[in-house]
Write a protein that holds these residues in place. Structure first.
Motif, PDB file in Angstrom:
ATOM      1  N   ALA A  53       2.192 -34.925  13.365  1.00 58.78           N
ATOM      2  CA  ALA A  53       0.857 -35.634  14.728  1.00 58.78           C
ATOM      3  C   ALA A  53      -0.390 -36.167  12.846  1.00 58.78           C
ATOM      4  CB  ALA A  53       0.770 -34.814  15.576  1.00 58.78           C
ATOM      5  N   THR A  54      -1.306 -36.906  13.423  1.00 54.97           N
ATOM      6  CA  THR A  54      -1.660 -36.951  12.464  1.00 54.97           C
ATOM      7  C   THR A  54      -3.272 -36.768  13.336  1.00 54.97           C
ATOM      8  OG1 THR A  54      -1.455 -39.170  12.359  1.00 54.97           O
ATOM      9  CG2 THR A  54      -3.839 -38.913  11.970  1.00 54.97           C
ATOM     10  N   HIS A  55      -2.598 -36.099  14.462  1.00 54.26           N
ATOM     11  CA  HIS A  55      -3.610 -35.600  15.944  1.00 54.26           C
ATOM     12  C   HIS A  55      -3.570 -34.997  17.113  1.00 54.26           C
ATOM     13  CE1 HIS A  55      -7.760 -34.757  17.745  1.00 54.26           C
ATOM     14  NE2 HIS A  55      -7.397 -34.983  18.728  1.00 54.26           N
ATOM     15  N   GLY A  56      -3.647 -34.272  17.813  1.00 55.58           N
ATOM     16  CA  GLY A  56      -3.355 -33.687  18.765  1.00 55.58           C
ATOM     17  C   GLY A  56      -2.270 -32.293  18.863  1.00 55.58           C
ATOM     18  N   SER A  57      -2.007 -32.244  20.404  1.00 54.18           N
ATOM     19  CA  SER A  57      -1.470 -31.095  20.145  1.00 54.18           C
ATOM     20  C   SER A  57      -0.620 -30.981  21.141  1.00 54.18           C
ATOM     21  CB  SER A  57      -1.963 -29.691  21.356  1.00 54.18           C
ATOM     22  OG  SER A  57      -1.208 -28.738  22.092  1.00 54.18           O
ATOM     23  N   ILE A  58       1.232 -30.321  20.556  1.00 57.32           N
ATOM     24  CA  ILE A  58       2.489 -30.500  21.757  1.00 57.32           C
ATOM     25  C   ILE A  58       2.877 -28.682  21.733  1.00 57.32           C
ATOM     26  CG2 ILE A  58       4.607 -31.253  21.861  1.00 57.32           C
ATOM     27  CD1 ILE A  58       3.851 -33.389  19.636  1.00 57.32           C
ATOM     28  N   GLN A  59       2.352 -28.705  23.353  1.00 55.49           N
ATOM     29  CA  GLN A  59       3.648 -27.012  23.286  1.00 55.49           C
ATOM     30  C   GLN A  59       4.198 -27.349  23.940  1.00 55.49           C
ATOM     31  OE1 GLN A  59       0.281 -24.227  24.850  1.00 55.49           O
ATOM     32  NE2 GLN A  59      -0.805 -25.306  23.274  1.00 55.49           N
ATOM     33  N   PHE A  60       5.268 -26.359  23.642  1.00 56.87           N
ATOM     34  CA  PHE A  60       6.413 -26.321  24.348  1.00 56.87           C
ATOM     35  C   PHE A  60       6.560 -24.377  25.215  1.00 56.87           C
ATOM     36  CE2 PHE A  60      11.202 -25.183  24.151  1.00 56.87           C
ATOM     37  CZ  PHE A  60      11.606 -25.813  24.693  1.00 56.87           C
ATOM     38  N   LEU A  61       6.457 -24.236  25.855  1.00 56.25           N
ATOM     39  CA  LEU A  61       6.924 -22.796  26.304  1.00 56.25           C
ATOM     40  C   LEU A  61       5.625 -22.033  25.940  1.00 56.25           C
ATOM     41  CD1 LEU A  61      10.755 -22.706  26.509  1.00 56.25           C
ATOM     42  CD2 LEU A  61       9.115 -23.164  28.728  1.00 56.25           C
ATOM     43  N   GLY A  62       4.782 -22.845  26.050  1.00 59.62           N
ATOM     44  CA  GLY A  62       3.123 -22.071  25.164  1.00 59.62           C
ATOM     45  C   GLY A  62       3.413 -21.512  23.514  1.00 59.62           C
ATOM     46  N   ASN A  63       4.192 -22.511  22.850  1.00 60.17           N
ATOM     47  CA  ASN A  63       3.889 -22.578  21.721  1.00 60.17           C
ATOM     48  C   ASN A  63       3.520 -23.882  21.215  1.00 60.17           C
ATOM     49  OD1 ASN A  63       5.695 -19.702  20.694  1.00 60.17           O
ATOM     50  ND2 ASN A  63       7.630 -21.404  22.829  1.00 60.17           N
ATOM     51  N   GLU A  64       2.292 -23.970  20.224  1.00 60.17           N
ATOM     52  CA  GLU A  64       2.438 -24.454  19.456  1.00 60.17           C
ATOM     53  C   GLU A  64       3.268 -25.621  18.729  1.00 60.17           C
ATOM     54  OE1 GLU A  64      -0.604 -27.072  20.437  1.00 60.17           O
ATOM     55  OE2 GLU A  64       0.017 -28.391  18.724  1.00 60.17           O
ATOM     56  N   LEU A  65       3.719 -26.688  18.582  1.00 58.55           N
ATOM     57  CA  LEU A  65       4.822 -27.293  17.616  1.00 58.55           C
ATOM     58  C   LEU A  65       4.419 -27.992  16.369  1.00 58.55           C
ATOM     59  CD1 LEU A  65       7.396 -28.903  20.646  1.00 58.55           C
ATOM     60  CD2 LEU A  65       7.272 -26.028  19.443  1.00 58.55           C
ATOM     61  N   THR A  66       2.506 -28.509  16.562  1.00 57.61           N
ATOM     62  CA  THR A  66       2.745 -29.179  16.170  1.00 57.61           C
ATOM     63  C   THR A  66       2.399 -28.603  14.324  1.00 57.61           C
ATOM     64  OG1 THR A  66      -0.008 -29.612  16.630  1.00 57.61           O
ATOM     65  CG2 THR A  66       1.499 -31.388  17.106  1.00 57.61           C
ATOM     66  N   GLY A  67       2.483 -29.031  12.924  1.00 51.94           N
ATOM     67  CA  GLY A  67       2.674 -27.944  12.572  1.00 51.94           C
ATOM     68  C   GLY A  67       4.314 -26.983  12.100  1.00 51.94           C
ATOM     69  N   LEU A  68       4.734 -26.784  12.813  1.00 54.31           N
ATOM     70  CA  LEU A  68       6.309 -25.860  12.854  1.00 54.31           C
ATOM     71  C   LEU A  68       7.461 -27.149  12.283  1.00 54.31           C
ATOM     72  CD1 LEU A  68       6.791 -24.202  16.358  1.00 54.31           C
ATOM     73  CD2 LEU A  68       5.777 -23.002  13.821  1.00 54.31           C
ATOM     74  N   LYS A  69       7.875 -26.073  11.160  1.00 51.56           N
ATOM     75  CA  LYS A  69       9.265 -27.220  10.518  1.00 51.56           C
ATOM     76  C   LYS A  69      10.375 -27.424  11.583  1.00 51.56           C
ATOM     77  CE  LYS A  69       8.315 -26.921   5.762  1.00 51.56           C
ATOM     78  NZ  LYS A  69       7.532 -26.116   5.405  1.00 51.56           N
ATOM     79  N   ALA A  70      10.637 -29.194  11.389  1.00 52.98           N
ATOM     80  CA  ALA A  70      11.981 -29.410  12.649  1.00 52.98           C
ATOM     81  C   ALA A  70      13.079 -28.212  12.843  1.00 52.98           C
ATOM     82  CB  ALA A  70      12.651 -29.916  11.892  1.00 52.98           C
ATOM     83  N   HIS A  71      13.294 -27.033  12.105  1.00 51.91           N
ATOM     84  CA  HIS A  71      14.188 -25.770  12.952  1.00 51.91           C
ATOM     85  C   HIS A  71      13.625 -25.053  13.197  1.00 51.91           C
ATOM     86  CE1 HIS A  71      12.727 -23.882   8.634  1.00 51.91           C
ATOM     87  NE2 HIS A  71      13.000 -22.787   9.794  1.00 51.91           N
ATOM     88  N   LYS A  72      12.591 -24.983  13.108  1.00 52.90           N
ATOM     89  CA  LYS A  72      11.739 -24.078  13.757  1.00 52.90           C
ATOM     90  C   LYS A  72      12.143 -23.810  15.372  1.00 52.90           C
ATOM     91  CE  LYS A  72      10.591 -19.773  11.633  1.00 52.90           C
ATOM     92  NZ  LYS A  72       9.362 -20.214  10.301  1.00 52.90           N
TER      93      LYS A  72
END
Ligand SMILES: Nc1ncnc2c1ncn2[C@@H]1O[C@H](COP(=O)(O)OP(=O)(O)OP(=O)(O)O)[C@@H](O)[C@H]1O
Ligand SMILES: [Mg+2]
Length: 249
Positions: A53-72
């Motif tokens: 993402a260029t900007h912003g946050s995506i959380q899934f079940l309390g985990n921040e997803l931005t910055g995580l690799k696809a397999h994680k």
């Protein structure tokens, strides 16, 4: 369960997504619609870690997803299908499922020997069950490429389910399907939700969207222009204008 907050994505000078905010709840069937190029697939690519993402946050079940690799992200419980089908074409239908199961099982198992002896039977049974649920069991020994288009789409869903996700993302699951296949697919997507999963789907077929979604977001030129129940969306001036405006181009 999925909280998208102020998400933006730029491709050079093109703003594909602008400050998008909305939430998908547990066990919801959530629809994402909008004209071609609105940014729908891009949003899926950000959620699943295929693009940053260029900007912003995506959380899934309390985990921040931005910055995580696809397999994680996949391991946290999000699986997807693709707008352009991506199967292992030369493998059989069932092998496509077994490969996905292996990817998932490997993390929790100490050795391959242990894996093959104790888990093999269970995985075979699970694969058969998934194939039955997606109406593909009779085709299990056929090469994936030989399947009809609609069957390939169902196999992609079965393969995504083999990862045992909590949230399933479907990018135009009914694309290329005839009316009967689409009707059949609607029932299967509802059944997936009945097993306790949330389904987040992009779809152009309004019968699908209005028929099964609990809630819908509408994108146009990267902006969220409406959110609501199917009835609210169908009555929305902004949505009607977005679709009619494009048709005149
Ligand atoms: N990897 C990329 N690099 C550059 N531009 C991209 C990339 N991916 C998408 N875009 C651009 O971003 C915009 C949104 O594309 P996206 O694929 O998200 O649209 P969409 O809503 O899924 O459309 P469709 O209904 O046609 O699938 C388009 O203008 C597209 O050309
Ligand atoms: Mg798309």
């Amino acid at each position: 369960m999925l909280e998208i907050a102020h998400i933006s994505k730029d491709f050079g000078g093109l703003k594909a997504l602008k400050e998008i905010t909305f939430h998908v709840k547990e066990k919801q069937i959530y629809g994402l619609i909008g004209p071609n190029g609105a940014g729908k697939t891009t949003l899926f690519n950000l959620i699943t870690g295929f693009l940053p993402a260029t900007h912003g946050s995506i959380q899934f079940l309390g985990n921040e997803l931005t910055g995580l690799k696809a397999h994680k992200i996949a391991k946290l419980g999000i699986a997807r299908t693709f707008q352009n089908i991506r199967l292992f074409g030369t493998m059989t239908v069932k092998e496509n499922i077994l490969v996905a199961q292996n990817i998932r099982a490997r993390s929790g198992v100490t050795s391959l020997v242990q894996f093959f002896s104790s888990k093999e039977r269970e995985l075979q049974e699970k694969a058969d069950d998934l194939l039955k649920r997606m109406g593909l069991w009779e085709k299990r020994k056929e090469q994936s490429l030989s399947l009809a288009y609609g069957e390939q789409r169902r196999l992609e869903i079965a393969r995504a389910l083999a990862l045992e996700p909590r949230l399933l993302l479907l990018d135009e699951p009914a694309a290329g399907m005839n009316e009967a296949e689409t009707e059949d697919l609607l029932g299967r997507i509802s059944e997936i939700r009945n097993t306790g999963k949330a389904v987040f789907l992009i779809e152009h077929d309004m019968n699908v969207v209005m028929g099964i979604c609990d809630y819908i977001s509408v994108l146009n030129f990267g902006e969220l222009i409406a959110e609501g129940t199917p009835d609210e969306i169908q009555a929305s001036e902004a949505v009607i204008e977005a679709y009619l405006g494009r048709e005149e181009e």
